[in-house]
Design a protein around this motif. Structure first.
Motif, mmCIF file in Angstrom:
data_model
loop_
_atom_site.group_PDB
_atom_site.id
_atom_site.type_symbol
_atom_site.label_atom_id
_atom_site.label_comp_id
_atom_site.label_asym_id
_atom_site.label_seq_id
_atom_site.Cartn_x
_atom_site.Cartn_y
_atom_site.Cartn_z
ATOM 1 N N ASN A 25 0.875 -1.285 0.014
ATOM 2 C CA ASN A 25 -0.044 -0.067 -0.010
ATOM 3 C C ASN A 25 0.786 1.165 0.038
ATOM 4 N N LEU A 26 2.083 1.086 0.383
ATOM 5 C CA LEU A 26 2.801 2.313 0.654
ATOM 6 C C LEU A 26 4.207 2.061 0.674
ATOM 7 N N GLY A 27 5.167 2.846 -0.308
ATOM 8 C CA GLY A 27 6.699 2.759 -0.124
ATOM 9 C C GLY A 27 6.966 4.071 0.239
ATOM 10 N N THR A 28 7.729 4.195 1.361
ATOM 11 C CA THR A 28 8.660 5.413 1.720
ATOM 12 C C THR A 28 10.212 5.039 2.203
ATOM 13 N N GLY A 29 10.750 6.427 2.345
ATOM 14 C CA GLY A 29 12.248 6.144 2.650
ATOM 15 C C GLY A 29 12.696 7.558 2.369
ATOM 16 N N TYR A 30 13.975 7.473 2.647
ATOM 17 C CA TYR A 30 14.980 8.568 2.400
ATOM 18 C C TYR A 30 16.111 8.087 1.409
ATOM 19 N N PRO A 31 16.500 8.927 0.260
ATOM 20 C CA PRO A 31 17.470 8.434 -0.417
ATOM 21 C C PRO A 31 18.982 8.249 0.026
ATOM 22 N N GLY A 32 19.536 7.003 -0.400
ATOM 23 C CA GLY A 32 20.768 6.900 0.310
ATOM 24 C C GLY A 32 21.397 5.632 -0.421
ATOM 25 N N THR A 33 22.634 6.024 -1.143
ATOM 26 C CA THR A 33 23.420 4.851 -1.814
ATOM 27 C C THR A 33 23.760 3.931 -0.853
ATOM 28 N N PRO A 34 23.400 2.696 -1.347
ATOM 29 C CA PRO A 34 22.795 1.853 -2.368
ATOM 30 C C PRO A 34 21.455 1.559 -2.474
ATOM 31 N N SER A 35 20.494 2.098 -1.747
ATOM 32 C CA SER A 35 19.220 1.757 -1.528
ATOM 33 C C SER A 35 18.286 2.595 -2.589
ATOM 34 N N THR A 36 18.758 3.457 -3.010
ATOM 35 C CA THR A 36 18.069 4.588 -3.782
ATOM 36 C C THR A 36 16.908 4.260 -4.370
ATOM 37 N N GLU A 37 17.396 3.434 -5.619
ATOM 38 C CA GLU A 37 16.786 3.080 -6.767
ATOM 39 C C GLU A 37 15.457 2.192 -6.562
ATOM 40 N N ILE A 38 15.296 1.694 -5.286
ATOM 41 C CA ILE A 38 14.192 0.943 -4.922
ATOM 42 C C ILE A 38 13.016 1.679 -5.087
ATOM 43 N N LEU A 39 12.951 2.719 -4.444
ATOM 44 C CA LEU A 39 11.542 3.700 -4.645
ATOM 45 C C LEU A 39 11.529 4.316 -5.748
ATOM 46 N N GLU A 40 12.639 4.624 -6.403
ATOM 47 C CA GLU A 40 12.390 5.532 -7.656
ATOM 48 C C GLU A 40 12.182 4.363 -8.608
ATOM 49 N N ASN A 41 12.335 2.944 -8.868
ATOM 50 C CA ASN A 41 11.830 2.043 -9.640
ATOM 51 C C ASN A 41 10.461 1.890 -9.046
ATOM 52 N N LEU A 42 9.925 1.730 -7.825
ATOM 53 C CA LEU A 42 8.591 1.255 -7.722
ATOM 54 C C LEU A 42 7.816 2.481 -7.994
ATOM 55 N N ALA A 43 8.177 3.485 -8.021
ATOM 56 C CA ALA A 43 7.455 4.775 -8.231
ATOM 57 C C ALA A 43 6.975 4.794 -9.564
ATOM 58 N N LYS A 44 8.065 4.423 -10.454
ATOM 59 C CA LYS A 44 7.523 4.473 -12.120
ATOM 60 C C LYS A 44 7.235 3.112 -12.659
ATOM 61 N N SER A 45 7.373 2.015 -11.819
ATOM 62 C CA SER A 45 6.795 0.665 -12.402
ATOM 63 C C SER A 45 5.474 0.385 -12.549
ATOM 64 N N GLY A 46 4.847 1.108 -11.613
ATOM 65 C CA GLY A 46 3.199 0.663 -11.372
ATOM 66 C C GLY A 46 2.256 1.570 -12.416
ATOM 67 N N GLY A 47 2.625 2.827 -12.688
ATOM 68 C CA GLY A 47 1.630 3.598 -13.404
ATOM 69 C C GLY A 47 0.619 4.087 -12.240
ATOM 70 N N PRO A 48 -0.360 4.736 -13.114
ATOM 71 C CA PRO A 48 -1.380 5.021 -12.217
ATOM 72 C C PRO A 48 -1.837 4.311 -11.056
#
Length: 533
Positions: A25-48
């Motif tokens: 239902n929710l993905g949240t976090g703070y960017p920090g290498t090496p984890s950053t791309e998890i939320l970035e990919n989750l945000a763009k992978s599912g569409g609306p």
């Protein structure tokens, strides 16, 4: 593409895909290498129809937002790098006591070898200290599988679960065979259960006992579970390992018996004991701390650990071979790469030129401006963690002689200021040094070091939607700072120098907001706007 077709993914991409397939239902976090791309990919992978995904001001807030969502029966994913879990540790330890009605997965991306970090702490220690079950994937397939398994374990046992990734697993790409996505997301609904969720002492004491019983139950389940893998060899040498070290081990000694642990806390002690007794010699190969060695020896299992010299940095096939041969000779020095440097044209360069010319004592912080410590500037004298620059500068001011105290400047970035610098300004106004103090907020309108992410000071969300933009000047004034000035460094260099000189000479508190957008962030923003158009 069929959602179950095989795909080539990094570990971070695999975690995002698993979260999408689980319809968290929710993905949240703070960017920090090496984890950053998890939320970035989750945000763009599912569409609306995808997962609601957002950056938080810091990891503690992200964790608390996730816990609040899970209190309603929802599934939530919270991501951070290893040092971020330090920031989130306060809620973590108590959330482990709570009977969570939903599923809470915490991703800690550790950084052995400090590719992009100020330390190489081993967050397996957190699992033990907080009493939180922990999975350790060895590749992208396991990152996908263990994400889904961890969410299921969390929901079944009403507890947070830790997914410990490492830099190599986060960023390496391997083939992934996805499973079938769930049909529909959980429909959150709040139901009151005060004694299970309000951790005052009278409720927390029995909650702690419940937690320990859960861990006993999970440990019993973990004996012989599908999360572990045993590979039989000649029976002379047995190796217990986990995570990316498994692949190094298999290549370094294909004839060894290997027990790879997947759910590595609570450990399947009897499974490991039987394995150790079935081989002539049992060795533990693990990156970082001797976590497994200590745990197994405390249970009376006779295992060998790696020599102390291999505790530092990432392991590799060649280093594992050296461990197997008990080679204690000096390791080859890797060739020197090009040292990192501030970008040509970066507005921070002007700031560090001035600080260097004025021979300031600089209390620094975490961000791309940390590179002000490098030649030709060498204008940073202390650095510890996110947000520490303000407090450290104040501490130095309190105890130094007046002539040295008036040279002290705290430097912090805009994203880092939002993350954990605001309380430093509160301290600055509350316990003000006799000589005053100067804080420089280097505002380049992005979280630059981790890949140009948004934050509450940019006015844009993770998905680039417009949102409220934090007023840094207003915050500084509200904290009680006497002098607050905003400067454009390229156009107003002389003014910046004069304001800094005035601040250092004054007994007043000064905040200089040095604002000029990062060129790379501007290019990224224009590309996003063009894409949306």
């Amino acid at each position: 593409m069929n959602p179950t077709d095989r795909v080539l993914l990094s570990g971070n991409e695999a975690v995002a895909l698993a979260a999408l397939h689980e319809k968290v239902n929710l993905g949240t976090g703070y960017p920090g290498t090496p984890s950053t791309e998890i939320l970035e990919n989750l945000a763009k992978s599912g569409g609306p129809a995808g997962v609601k995904t957002q950056w938080a001001p810091n990891e503690k807030v992200a964790f608390e937002v996730a816990v609040g969502a899970v209190m309603t029966g929802a599934s939530a994913l919270v991501t951070m790098k290893h040092v971020g879990l330090n920031v989130a540790a306060d809620p973590l330890f108590t959330a482990a006591y709570i009977e969570l009605p939903g599923a809470l997965l915490i991703v800690s991306a550790d950084d052995p070898g400090m590719a992009s970090s100020q330390n190489e702490q081993d967050n397996r220690r957190y699992a033990v200290a907080a009493g939180v079950p922990m999975f350790e994937p060895a590749d992208s397939q396991e990152a996908y599988d263990f994400t889904r398994a961890a969410l299921a374990l969390s929901r079944k046992h009403h507890c947070p679960v830790l997914l410990r990734m490492t830099t190599r697993v986060c960023h390496s790409k391997t083939l992934v065979q996805p499973g079938q996505p769930v049909d529909a997301p959980i429909e959150p609904k709040f139901q009151r259960a005060i004694s299970e969720r309000v951790m005052l002492p009278g409720y927390a004491r029995p909650a702690h006992r419940r937690l320990r019983k859960k861990l006993d139950t999970i440990q019993a389940m973990n004996e012989g579970s599908e999360f572990h893998k045993t590979t039989r060899g000649e029976g002379k040498l047995g190796i217990v390992t986990s995570g990316i070290s498994y692949h190094h081990v298999r290549e370094a000694d294909p004839e060894a018996d290997v027990l790879k642990l997947g759910l590595s806390y609570p450990l399947p002690i009897e499974t490991i004991r039987r394995f150790a007794e079935s081989v002539g010699r049992c060795l533990v190969i693990e990156e970082g701390d001797p976590y497994l060695v200590e745990q197994l020896r405390s249970e009376g299992i006779d295992v060998e650990g790696k020599p102390a010299m291999y505790r530092f940095g990432e392991l590799s096939v060649s280093r594992v071979r050296r461990i197997l041969e008990n080679d204690l000779s000096e390791e080859p020095v890797p060739p020197k790469g090009k040292p990192p440097a501030l970008c040509i044209g970066c507005p921070h360069r002007i700031v560090f030129e001035i600080l260097s010319e004025m021979d300031c004592i600089v209390s620094g912080d975490i961000g791309c401006y940390t590179l002000g410590v490098m030649p030709p500037f060498e204008a940073m004298d202390m650095l510890v963690c996110m947000g520490a620059s303000v407090g450290m500068g104040l501490g130095a001011r309190h105890v130094l002689s007046e002539d040295q105290a008036r040279r002290v400047v705290s430097v912090i970035g805009d994203s880092t200021f939002v993350h954990s610098g605001i309380t430093g300004l509160v301290e600055m106004a509350y316990n003000r040094p006799k000589t005053g103090h100067v804080v420089m907020i280097l505002d380049n309108s992005t979280t630059a070091m981790t890949g140009l992410q948004e934050h509450p000071g940019t006015g844009r969300k993770l998905n680039y939607e417009p949102t409220h933009k934090l007023d840094l000047e207003g915050i500084a004034r509200a904290c009680g700072i006497d002098q607050v000035h905003t400067v454009e460094p390229k156009k107003e260099r002389e003014r910046l120098e004069q304001l800094l000189r005035d601040g250092l000479a004054s007994d007043e508190l000064t905040v200089l907001i040095v604002r000029r957008p990062c060129i790379l962030a501007m290019a990224k923003q224009k590309a996003m706007e063009k894409k949306e158009a």
